[in-house]
Design an enzyme around this catalytic site. Structure first.
Site, short mmCIF file in Angstrom:
data_model
loop_
_atom_site.label_atom_id
_atom_site.label_comp_id
_atom_site.label_asym_id
_atom_site.label_seq_id
_atom_site.Cartn_x
_atom_site.Cartn_y
_atom_site.Cartn_z
N LEU A 53 0.72 -1.12 -0.21
CA LEU A 53 -0.04 0.11 0.04
C LEU A 53 0.64 1.13 0.06
O LEU A 53 1.55 1.50 0.45
CB LEU A 53 -0.93 -0.15 1.60
N ASP A 54 0.48 2.55 -0.44
CA ASP A 54 1.15 3.47 -0.41
C ASP A 54 1.44 3.92 0.88
O ASP A 54 0.73 3.51 1.60
CB ASP A 54 0.12 4.78 -1.80
N LYS A 55 2.13 4.68 0.80
CA LYS A 55 2.91 5.72 2.97
C LYS A 55 1.29 6.21 3.20
O LYS A 55 1.37 6.46 3.81
CB LYS A 55 3.91 6.25 2.60
#
Length: 247
Positions: A53-55
């Site tokens: 997942l993106d930050k």
């Protein structure tokens, strides 16, 4: 402590907070803490990442606890046997339902740009809308939609880029979003996080092949926005809580 949604001998799934990276990158500071490290220390086992997942994105994230499980899960992702569900708040009134079939070039965030675009498909449903009596940008009111997104592929920043392609960018997306609406949510609604959450993950268990359905609760910041926009009842009931269901 990171919230653990599900754990057995083969996998552990957690509710990833917004604002933390999954693992260290080449240019990251050695002092920065990463989810992989935090969960590894918490469960006391070596972890194998199987997706990301993106930050700024929160929600369900799964790790394998052994090589066999990691190989099995990698095959499930490659064969499109894993169903992912996200919820997002976007600018404007998006269509009630649709699909974005728009190839994406490799992202400008750490990936090469010299390769051809890759196929990318995101289906979505509009769950509700809201209109605020505040002038944001050139319009007299602010209009927003609550969207359930189901990506059929796993390109970097896929949902964020697809929503931006539709001219309905996700709120507080600093890279692909609308700065005027981002500023309004940050300054007036006290929300600075990206309003994108991975709320559901359905997949075959790497050992038993039973279908596992995991959901993750919203954090306080996201939940507060749902209340302010009067969307509490619009969220599907099974996405309101952290739970694991075997079918």
């Amino acid at each position: 402590m990171i919230e653990i949604i599900y754990q057995d001998d083969d996998i552990v799934a957690v509710n990833k907070p917004s604002g933390i990276k999954v693992h260290r990158g080449v240019y990251d500071s050695p002092r920065e803490r990463f989810l992989l490290q935090l969960v590894r220390d918490q469960v006391g086992q070596y972890l194998y990442p199987v997706h990301r997942l993106d930050k700024p994105t929160s929600g369900v994230l799964m790790f394998a606890l052994n090589r066999g499980a990691a190989r099995s899960l990698a095959k499930s992702f490659a064969r499109h046997q894993v169903e992912k569900t996200y919820l997002a708040v976007v600018r404007g009134y998006i269509a009630e339902a649709g699909a974005v079939d728009h190839p994406l070039r490799r992202s400008d965030d750490g990936e090469r740009l010299d390769k051809a675009p890759r196929e990318a498909l995101t289906r979505y449903l509009r769950l509700d809308t809201a209109e605020l009596p505040v002038a944001v940008g050139r319009y007299a009111t602010g209009r927003y939609s609550l969207v359930q997104a189901m990506p059929a592929s796993g390109r970097m920043h896929q949902i964020r880029r697809h929503m931006s392609h539709l001219r309905h960018p996700i709120i507080n997306d600093r890279q692909y979003g609308d700065n005027k609406h981002n500023r309004f949510f940050s300054e007036e609604l006290n929300c600075r996080r990206l309003l994108l959450a991975a709320t559901g993950l359905r997949f075959p268990h790497p050992r038993s092949r039973e279908m596992i359905y995991l959901t993750a609760r919203f954090d306080a910041n996201f939940d507060n926005i749902l209340r302010q926009l009067e969307w509490e009842t619009a969220v599907p009931q099974d996405l309101r809580f952290a739970r694991a269901k075997v079918t």
